[in-house]
Design a protein around this motif. Structure first.
Motif, PDB file in Angstrom:
ATOM      1  N   VAL A   1     -24.769 134.239  21.636  1.00 15.30           N
ATOM      2  CA  VAL A   1     -24.435 133.240  20.609  1.00 15.30           C
ATOM      3  C   VAL A   1     -23.735 133.938  19.450  1.00 15.30           C
ATOM      4  N   THR A   2     -22.587 133.360  19.014  1.00 17.77           N
ATOM      5  CA  THR A   2     -21.820 133.947  17.911  1.00 17.77           C
ATOM      6  C   THR A   2     -21.767 133.052  16.682  1.00 17.77           C
ATOM      7  N   GLU A   3     -22.044 131.754  16.847  1.00 19.31           N
ATOM      8  CA  GLU A   3     -22.055 130.847  15.699  1.00 19.31           C
ATOM      9  C   GLU A   3     -22.900 129.620  16.021  1.00 19.31           C
ATOM     10  N   ILE A   4     -23.563 129.126  14.971  1.00 16.19           N
ATOM     11  CA  ILE A   4     -24.394 127.924  15.079  1.00 16.19           C
ATOM     12  C   ILE A   4     -24.054 127.050  13.888  1.00 16.19           C
ATOM     13  N   LEU A   5     -23.931 125.752  14.123  1.00 19.36           N
ATOM     14  CA  LEU A   5     -23.690 124.805  13.036  1.00 19.36           C
ATOM     15  C   LEU A   5     -24.692 123.666  13.166  1.00 19.36           C
ATOM     16  N   PHE A   6     -25.476 123.455  12.100  1.00 16.84           N
ATOM     17  CA  PHE A   6     -26.364 122.298  12.041  1.00 16.84           C
ATOM     18  C   PHE A   6     -25.614 121.185  11.323  1.00 16.84           C
ATOM     19  N   GLY A   7     -25.537 120.018  11.943  1.00 16.09           N
ATOM     20  CA  GLY A   7     -24.945 118.840  11.326  1.00 16.09           C
ATOM     21  C   GLY A   7     -26.008 117.775  11.157  1.00 16.09           C
ATOM     22  N   ARG A   8     -25.579 116.592  10.784  1.00 17.68           N
ATOM     23  CA  ARG A   8     -26.515 115.489  10.544  1.00 17.68           C
ATOM     24  C   ARG A   8     -27.369 115.196  11.775  1.00 17.68           C
ATOM     25  N   ASP A   9     -26.715 115.053  12.930  1.00 20.30           N
ATOM     26  CA  ASP A   9     -27.451 114.684  14.138  1.00 20.30           C
ATOM     27  C   ASP A   9     -27.114 115.574  15.327  1.00 20.30           C
ATOM     28  N   PHE A  10     -26.593 116.767  15.036  1.00 25.60           N
ATOM     29  CA  PHE A  10     -26.198 117.654  16.122  1.00 25.60           C
ATOM     30  C   PHE A  10     -26.383 119.121  15.743  1.00 25.60           C
TER      31      PHE A  10
ATOM     32  N   SER B   1     -24.231 122.548  16.949  1.00 29.64           N
ATOM     33  CA  SER B   1     -23.145 123.142  17.733  1.00 29.64           C
ATOM     34  C   SER B   1     -23.450 124.616  17.921  1.00 29.64           C
ATOM     35  N   VAL B   2     -23.241 125.084  19.138  1.00 29.34           N
ATOM     36  CA  VAL B   2     -23.498 126.484  19.451  1.00 29.34           C
ATOM     37  C   VAL B   2     -22.242 127.055  20.103  1.00 29.34           C
ATOM     38  N   THR B   3     -21.804 128.206  19.583  1.00 30.07           N
ATOM     39  CA  THR B   3     -20.631 128.901  20.113  1.00 30.07           C
ATOM     40  C   THR B   3     -21.094 130.200  20.755  1.00 30.07           C
ATOM     41  N   ILE B   4     -20.551 130.476  21.938  1.00 26.98           N
ATOM     42  CA  ILE B   4     -20.905 131.709  22.637  1.00 26.98           C
ATOM     43  C   ILE B   4     -19.722 132.683  22.619  1.00 26.98           C
ATOM     44  N   ALA B   5     -20.032 133.933  22.872  1.00 25.26           N
ATOM     45  CA  ALA B   5     -19.049 135.012  22.811  1.00 25.26           C
ATOM     46  C   ALA B   5     -18.018 134.893  23.935  1.00 25.26           C
ATOM     47  N   PRO B   6     -16.831 135.457  23.682  1.00 25.94           N
ATOM     48  CA  PRO B   6     -15.837 135.523  24.768  1.00 25.94           C
ATOM     49  C   PRO B   6     -16.435 136.257  25.962  1.00 25.94           C
ATOM     50  N   GLY B   7     -16.180 135.731  27.140  1.00 27.35           N
ATOM     51  CA  GLY B   7     -16.719 136.338  28.359  1.00 27.35           C
ATOM     52  C   GLY B   7     -18.058 135.761  28.784  1.00 27.35           C
ATOM     53  N   ALA B   8     -18.802 135.176  27.848  1.00 24.36           N
ATOM     54  CA  ALA B   8     -20.072 134.543  28.202  1.00 24.36           C
ATOM     55  C   ALA B   8     -19.786 133.210  28.896  1.00 24.36           C
ATOM     56  N   GLN B   9     -20.704 132.791  29.745  1.00 16.57           N
ATOM     57  CA  GLN B   9     -20.522 131.560  30.503  1.00 16.57           C
ATOM     58  C   GLN B   9     -21.552 130.516  30.084  1.00 16.57           C
ATOM     59  N   TRP B  10     -21.100 129.296  29.850  1.00 14.82           N
ATOM     60  CA  TRP B  10     -22.030 128.231  29.491  1.00 14.82           C
ATOM     61  C   TRP B  10     -22.993 127.931  30.639  1.00 14.82           C
ATOM     62  N   SER B  11     -22.580 128.169  31.862  1.00 15.26           N
ATOM     63  CA  SER B  11     -23.492 127.916  32.992  1.00 15.26           C
ATOM     64  C   SER B  11     -24.745 128.786  32.896  1.00 15.26           C
ATOM     65  N   ASP B  12     -24.621 129.965  32.286  1.00 14.80           N
ATOM     66  CA  ASP B  12     -25.771 130.843  32.084  1.00 14.80           C
ATOM     67  C   ASP B  12     -26.506 130.514  30.785  1.00 14.80           C
ATOM     68  N   ALA B  13     -25.760 130.242  29.707  1.00 17.48           N
ATOM     69  CA  ALA B  13     -26.348 130.075  28.374  1.00 17.48           C
ATOM     70  C   ALA B  13     -26.939 128.687  28.124  1.00 17.48           C
TER      71      ALA B  13
ATOM     72  N   GLY C   1     -18.191 125.802  12.969  1.00 17.50           N
ATOM     73  CA  GLY C   1     -18.691 125.216  14.214  1.00 17.50           C
ATOM     74  C   GLY C   1     -17.621 125.218  15.289  1.00 17.50           C
ATOM     75  N   ALA C   2     -17.478 124.114  15.998  1.00 16.33           N
ATOM     76  CA  ALA C   2     -16.515 124.028  17.086  1.00 16.33           C
ATOM     77  C   ALA C   2     -15.084 124.208  16.592  1.00 16.33           C
ATOM     78  N   CYS C   3     -14.830 123.914  15.317  1.00 15.67           N
ATOM     79  CA  CYS C   3     -13.477 124.053  14.767  1.00 15.67           C
ATOM     80  C   CYS C   3     -13.084 125.507  14.567  1.00 15.67           C
ATOM     81  N   SER C   4     -14.058 126.355  14.345  1.00 16.44           N
ATOM     82  CA  SER C   4     -13.788 127.776  14.111  1.00 16.44           C
ATOM     83  C   SER C   4     -13.421 128.432  15.430  1.00 16.44           C
ATOM     84  N   GLY C   5     -12.232 128.938  15.524  1.00 16.22           N
ATOM     85  CA  GLY C   5     -11.795 129.611  16.736  1.00 16.22           C
ATOM     86  C   GLY C   5     -11.347 128.691  17.854  1.00 16.22           C
ATOM     87  N   CYS C   6     -11.276 127.405  17.579  1.00 15.06           N
ATOM     88  CA  CYS C   6     -10.840 126.450  18.596  1.00 15.06           C
ATOM     89  C   CYS C   6      -9.345 126.629  18.857  1.00 15.06           C
TER      90      CYS C   6
END
Length: 191
Positions: A51-60, A62-74, A158-163
């Motif tokens: 995990v490289t970034e986390i954003l807490f919002g009103r009802d969500f 967001s979690v960002t993972i490092a380059p090379g990491a796979q969401w299927s694992d995380a 959050g998702a906007c950073s590095g998108c």
């Protein structure tokens, strides 16, 4: 409890919706394990390693993972941590920590000219009412940093950073909107 998951325009970021309020107001971004010390939930997510970034919002969340990491694992690990947190109704923040950080710490480079107060207020209002809700739908946030010499400086989180589409969003969407309503703005830049 069921936690819904949504993809975002940023392939490294997923948006998790626990079906309940995460933060009553504002947002809170964490970009390092050191920052995450303010929140047991953020600490647990960073402990996964990818995990490289986390954003807490009103009802969500967001979690960002490092380059090379796979969401299927995380993803299963992130879901387990979020489920444990929300089922146990644990506090989002450690006692005495700063909770809502919507505006970054004052940066002298981005100090607004008091003569531009009316323009700045218009810009902030547009960001708050039109831009932030739209990017929150994609699991991100945009924070006003300053206005100087016709340039608005914004920080993407959050998702906007590095998108991959963040530059297009900033230039084609946000810049067009702000320039339409505030003619004194010539450009919008990421800060």
């Amino acid at each position: 409890m069921f936690i819904e998951t949504e993809t975002t325009p940023n392939p490294a970021t997923l948006k998790f919706l626990p079906g309940e309020l995460v933060m009553a107001s504002g947002t809170r971004a964490f970009t390092s394990p050191e920052e995450a010390e303010a929140s047991p939930l953020a600490q647990a997510l960073f402990s996964l390693g990818d995990v490289t970034e986390i954003l807490f919002g009103r009802d969500f969340v967001s979690v960002t993972i490092a380059p090379g990491a796979q969401w299927s694992d995380a993803k299963p690990q992130v879901l387990a941590i979020l489920l444990d947190h929300f089922v146990s109704q644990a506090p989002l923040f450690a006692a005495g920590s700063a909770q809502n950080i919507v505006v970054p710490a004052e940066d002298e480079d981005f100090a607004d000219d008091p003569a531009d107060a009316e323009i700045v207020e218009q810009i902030k209002d547009l960001i708050e009412t039109r831009v932030r809700p739209a990017v929150a739908n994609d699991g991100g946030d945009i924070v006003y940093r300053g206005f100087r010499d016709g340039v608005v400086y914004l920080k993407m989180q959050g998702a906007c950073s590095g998108c991959p589409s963040s530059t297009a969003t900033l230039k084609n969407g946000i810049e067009s909107l702000i320039r339409h309503y505030v003619p004194e703005v010539n450009e919008v830049r990421a800060a």
